[in-house]
Design a protein around this motif. Structure first.
Motif, short mmCIF file in Angstrom:
data_model
loop_
_atom_site.label_atom_id
_atom_site.label_comp_id
_atom_site.label_asym_id
_atom_site.label_seq_id
_atom_site.Cartn_x
_atom_site.Cartn_y
_atom_site.Cartn_z
N ILE A 11 0.66 -1.10 -0.10
CA ILE A 11 0.05 -0.06 0.07
C ILE A 11 1.03 1.34 0.12
CG2 ILE A 11 -1.71 1.46 1.44
CD1 ILE A 11 -3.11 -1.45 2.11
N GLU A 12 2.00 1.27 0.63
CA GLU A 12 2.88 2.33 0.94
C GLU A 12 3.69 2.60 -0.25
OE1 GLU A 12 6.21 3.99 3.75
OE2 GLU A 12 5.08 2.45 4.44
N TYR A 13 4.10 1.59 -1.03
CA TYR A 13 5.05 1.82 -2.25
C TYR A 13 4.65 1.40 -3.64
CZ TYR A 13 8.39 2.48 1.81
OH TYR A 13 8.98 3.08 3.01
N HIS A 14 3.43 0.78 -3.68
CA HIS A 14 3.19 0.34 -4.95
C HIS A 14 3.25 1.63 -5.87
CE1 HIS A 14 -0.96 1.34 -4.44
NE2 HIS A 14 -1.18 1.27 -5.53
N GLN A 15 2.54 2.61 -5.66
CA GLN A 15 2.72 3.65 -6.86
C GLN A 15 4.06 4.21 -6.88
OE1 GLN A 15 0.16 5.36 -8.37
NE2 GLN A 15 -1.29 3.87 -7.58
N MET A 16 5.14 4.40 -6.04
CA MET A 16 6.20 4.79 -6.23
C MET A 16 6.85 3.68 -7.31
SD MET A 16 9.42 4.47 -3.61
CE MET A 16 9.55 2.73 -3.67
N VAL A 17 6.69 2.44 -7.36
CA VAL A 17 7.29 1.60 -8.18
C VAL A 17 6.54 1.87 -9.68
CG1 VAL A 17 7.66 -0.97 -8.85
CG2 VAL A 17 7.91 -0.20 -6.32
N ILE A 18 5.43 2.06 -9.69
CA ILE A 18 4.93 2.13 -10.65
C ILE A 18 5.37 3.33 -11.35
CG2 ILE A 18 2.54 2.83 -11.92
CD1 ILE A 18 1.24 0.90 -10.22
N TRP A 57 15.34 -1.19 -1.55
CA TRP A 57 15.37 -2.28 -2.19
C TRP A 57 14.25 -2.42 -3.31
CZ3 TRP A 57 11.82 -6.18 -3.50
CH2 TRP A 57 12.15 -7.47 -3.93
N LEU A 58 13.11 -1.86 -3.16
CA LEU A 58 11.92 -1.65 -4.30
C LEU A 58 12.41 -0.74 -5.24
CD1 LEU A 58 8.80 -1.38 -1.89
CD2 LEU A 58 9.53 -3.41 -3.43
N LEU A 59 13.16 0.34 -5.02
CA LEU A 59 13.52 1.18 -6.09
C LEU A 59 14.54 0.49 -7.11
CD1 LEU A 59 14.16 4.56 -4.10
CD2 LEU A 59 12.52 3.94 -5.80
N ARG A 60 15.47 -0.24 -6.59
CA ARG A 60 16.64 -0.99 -7.17
C ARG A 60 16.01 -1.87 -7.90
NH1 ARG A 60 19.67 -1.34 -3.12
NH2 ARG A 60 19.04 -3.49 -2.46
N CYS A 61 15.11 -2.93 -7.62
CA CYS A 61 14.45 -3.85 -8.08
C CYS A 61 13.65 -3.32 -9.13
CB CYS A 61 13.82 -4.68 -7.06
SG CYS A 61 13.18 -6.31 -7.47
N GLY A 62 12.82 -2.40 -8.99
CA GLY A 62 11.80 -1.80 -9.77
C GLY A 62 12.44 -1.12 -10.94
N LYS A 63 13.62 -0.50 -10.79
CA LYS A 63 14.36 -0.06 -12.03
C LYS A 63 15.04 -1.08 -12.90
CE LYS A 63 17.79 3.43 -13.25
NZ LYS A 63 18.68 4.47 -12.78
#
Length: 172
Positions: A11-18, A57-63
């Motif tokens: 909920i907190e980070y999915h929009q950031m990854v998108i 981790w999410l930023l690195r993995c998403g990119k």
């Protein structure tokens, strides 16, 4: 992190990854696909990750996952939505980023070798906790030290790296 923490993290980070994926792909549907894959990977690894480092981790993995989507489109030699929407500037920037990343990786390996020569323990702790994202609690327990002591050793290692190599890093 515990499995129960997955939903609040999503909920907190999915929009950031998108948004991150959209910046690379310029396609909202593909960005959502990237987000789904990133969070599927998070679900698999959630218990081995530290809550404090999850955003990075999410930023690195998403990119990385978004770039993988771009590479897949090129490898298949398809005329895809990505290829249609990419601008020439983005392609040039992407190629420069790959070259820069290669230089940074070589520099990182050089610096880590110097750190290992300086202090083997600092090197081991930094690699395990920062590079490999192992939980600090487990690493500290294996070394017979407190988490605070582990973080202090990592802080000292980072300070030494900064003092000795930051200027060289800026010159890359």
């Amino acid at each position: 992190m515990k499995k129960e923490e997955f939903e609040p993290v999503y909920i907190e980070y999915h929009q950031m990854v998108i948004h991150l994926a959209y910046d690379v792909l310029h396609d909202y549907d593909l960005a959502q696909d990237v987000c789904q894959e990133v969070f599927m990977k998070l679900d698999e690894k959630i218990e081995s990750l530290d809550r404090e480092r999850i955003k990075g981790w999410l930023l690195r993995c998403g990119k990385r996952k978004a770039i993988d989507f771009v590479r897949r489109a090129y490898r298949k030699n398809e005329v895809s939505v990505i290829a249609e929407k990419m601008e020439e500037d983005f392609v040039v920037e992407y190629l420069l980023e790959i070259e820069t990343e290669k230089s940074r990786k070589q520099f990182r390996n050089f610096v880590l070798d110097r750190l290992r020569e300086k202090n083997q323990t600092w090197y081991e702790l930094l690699v395990r906790v920062v590079v490999e994202s192992e939980p600090a609690v487990i690493v500290a327990e294996e070394y017979g030290i407190t988490v605070e002591n582990l973080r202090m050793k990592i802080s000292r290692a980072r300070h030494w790296l900064y003092k000795n190599y930051y200027q060289s890093y800026l010159e890359l």
